[in-house]
Design a protein around this motif. Structure first.
Motif: not given
Length: 115
Positions: A1-7, A55-60, A85-88, A91-95
Motif C-alpha cells: 500500500m502506497l500510504t504505508e510505504k510513505q509513512s 490501531r489507536i485511530l481505528v479504535r477512536l 483522503i480517498k477510499g471506502v 483501514l485504507e482511510i486510517v492508513e
C-alpha cells in the motif's frame, strides 16, 4: 500500500534527521493534551509506531469519534488534507490519516528543531 510505504519512508527520514524521539514525544504530548490515555515508549520502532497509531485511530474512529476529532484538532491536521483522503475501507482511510498525522507531527518537531 502506497500510504504505508510513505509513512515508513517519512519515519526513516525523521530517524536520519535525529528527530524520531522528538516526534514520539510530540505525539505523546498531543495525546495527553487531548485527554487520551495513550503513550508511546521512546524505544518503539517506526513500524511498531505506525501500526500502533493506526490501531489507536481505528479504535477512536469506531468507538470515540469526538475524541478522534479532538485529537486531529490538537495535532493541527488540515481539513484540506483530510478532504484529499480517498477510499471506502476503514483501514485504507486510517492508513492515509496515519500518514497525515505523522507528517504534521514531523513538521512541528522539524520547526522546533530549526528555530
Amino acid at each position: 500500500m502506497l500510504t504505508e510505504k510513505q509513512s515508513l519512508a517519512l519515519l526513516q527520514k525523521v530517524e536520519v534527521e535525529s528527530l524520531y524521539q522528538n516526534l514520539i514525544q510530540q505525539l505523546n504530548k498531543d495525546f495527553q493534551l487531548s485527554n487520551l490515555n495513550e503513550h508511546f515508549n521512546l524505544s518503539i520502532t517506526p513500524v511498531q509506531l505506525k501500526e500502533a497509531l493506526s490501531r489507536i485511530l481505528v479504535r477512536l474512529i469506531t468507538n470515540h469519534y469526538d475524541d478522534y476529532l479532538n485529537f486531529l484538532y490538537r495535532v493541527d491536521v488540515s481539513e484540506k488534507e483530510l478532504l484529499t483522503i480517498k477510499g471506502v475501507e476503514l483501514l485504507e482511510i486510517v492508513e492515509q490519516i496515519t500518514f497525515i498525522i505523522l507528517k504534521r507531527e514531523y513538521q512541528k518537531v522539524w520547526f522546533k528543531n530549526k528555530f
